[in-house]
Design an enzyme around this catalytic site. Structure first.
Site, PDB file in Angstrom:
ATOM      1  CG  ASP A 111      -0.057   0.119   2.520  1.00 41.68           C
ATOM      2  OD1 ASP A 111       0.051   1.222   3.070  1.00 41.68           O
ATOM      3  OD2 ASP A 111       0.525  -0.905   2.942  1.00 41.68           O
ATOM      4  CB  SER A 112       1.018   4.218   0.715  1.00 40.87           C
ATOM      5  OG  SER A 112       1.321   5.590   0.652  1.00 40.87           O
ATOM      6  CB  ALA A 113       5.892   4.128   0.297  1.00 46.35           C
TER       7      ALA A 113
ATOM      8  CG  HIS B 292      -3.454   7.255   1.394  1.00 50.28           C
ATOM      9  ND1 HIS B 292      -3.232   6.779   0.112  1.00 50.28           N
ATOM     10  CD2 HIS B 292      -2.285   7.098   2.049  1.00 50.28           C
ATOM     11  CE1 HIS B 292      -1.982   6.358   0.018  1.00 50.28           C
ATOM     12  NE2 HIS B 292      -1.389   6.543   1.178  1.00 50.28           N
TER      13      HIS B 292
END
Length: 320
Positions: free
Chosen positions: A160-162, A290
């Protein structure tokens, strides 16, 4: 020691002028365990005593005596390359139900974080973890769980994300690398991927303060970047190797209120136009922000996304 702040990226972290890093989030850790709710067992393994690189392994307890090997998920945690770890309760509590419901083995990578270890260290350590996973292809690796229970012909990357950013970059590296690894990468699952760029894309709109914060976060993680937010690591549109993804399918999950939503949607368009020969799917969670699923596991949208990820893996199993 000085209290003069060089970079204040609250509420995530502060970097002081003497080099000290104060992480304001993602510092809690939990030990590996046998989770009573899901029946998933976990343990930590140090890959390299020299560098301290480690992973947390997950396996359904019911698989221990089962004859059939299970698909393997390699997971890269989020946190802007700077916060969180594989031992964070956020990720431990997410992977337990995912592993249990999907009936898979998982390797959660504890890569080194910026700013102490600036990008591309996170990518390089993640690649080292993948090479360690690959060392189990002939059933002769250091982890008996992977030797006996992981199907290395049926591997997925996710994050997820980075961590989604890392998963994408690792898939490209698999497709490009002359340093062949023995695993068969079937697909990647990118959840709310952390991509960025200097120019707006799609219906993206944000104020200069927000853009400056995200730009600064990236430059803190990757101070050697010459392209800033248009670095190919963070902006897939600038990556000439995007079409070399070393897998067959991609699932991208976005959230309606996420500032990175349009980047995820744009990524799908870029992959479709890249000449890559696989298929890419997009799933959007309405009304969510997010990484909402990490903090509200039982909401309707989190359950729907979990089911989609599981079906994505099961689709691969049925079509091998």
């Amino acid at each position: 020691m000085t209290n003069e702040i060089a970079h204040d990226l609250s509420p995530f972290l502060r970097l002081y002028k003497d080099g000290r890093v104060e992480r304001l989030k993602g510092t809690d850790v939990v030990p590996p365990s046998l989770d009573p709710k899901t029946g998933v067992e976990s343990k930590d393994v140090v890959i390299s005593a020299e560098t301290g690189l480690s992973v947390r392994l997950y396996i359904p307890k019911t698989a221990i005596n089962a004859p059939k090997k299970l698909p393997l998920l390699v997971y890269f945690h989020g946190g802007g390359f700077c916060i969180e770890t594989a031992a964070s309760p956020t990720y431990h509590n997410y992977l337990n139900p995912l592993v249990g419901q999907a009936n898979i083995v998982a390797v959660s990578v504890d890569y080194r974080r910026a700013p102490e270890h600036p990008v591309p260290v996170a990518y390089d350590y993640s690649w080292e973890a993948l090479k360690w996973v690959s060392s189990h292809v002939q059933g002769q690796g250091s982890s008996e769980w992977l030797n006996s229970h992981a199907d290395l012909e049926n591997v997925f990357f996710s994050g997820d994300s980075a961590g989604a950013n890392i998963a994408n970059n690792m898939a490209i590296r698999v497709g490009l690398s002359e340093e062949k690894i023995g695993i068969k990468l079937r697909g990647i699952i990118l959840v709310h991927p952390y991509f960025w760029g200097k120019e707006l894309v799609g219906e993206e709109a944000h104020g200069p303060e927000v853009k400056a914060m995200i730009d600064n976060f990236w430059l803190l993680a990757c101070p050697s970047s010459t392209g800033g937010s248009d670095d190919p690591f963070i902006n897939p549109e600038k990556d000439p190797n995007l079409g070399r993804l070393g897998c067959e399918r991609v699932l991208v999950c976005i959230a309606e209120k996420d500032i990175f939503k349009e980047r995820g949607r744009h990524y799908v368009e870029l992959v479709e136009k890249s000449g890559w020969g696989g298929t890419v799917e997009l799933m959007e969670a309405k009304g969510e922000d997010h990484v909402f699923h990490l903090f509200n596991h039982n909401c309707e949208n989190a359950i729907a996304m979990l089911n989609k990820i599981v079906s994505f893996i099961f689709f691969q199993q049925k079509n091998i």
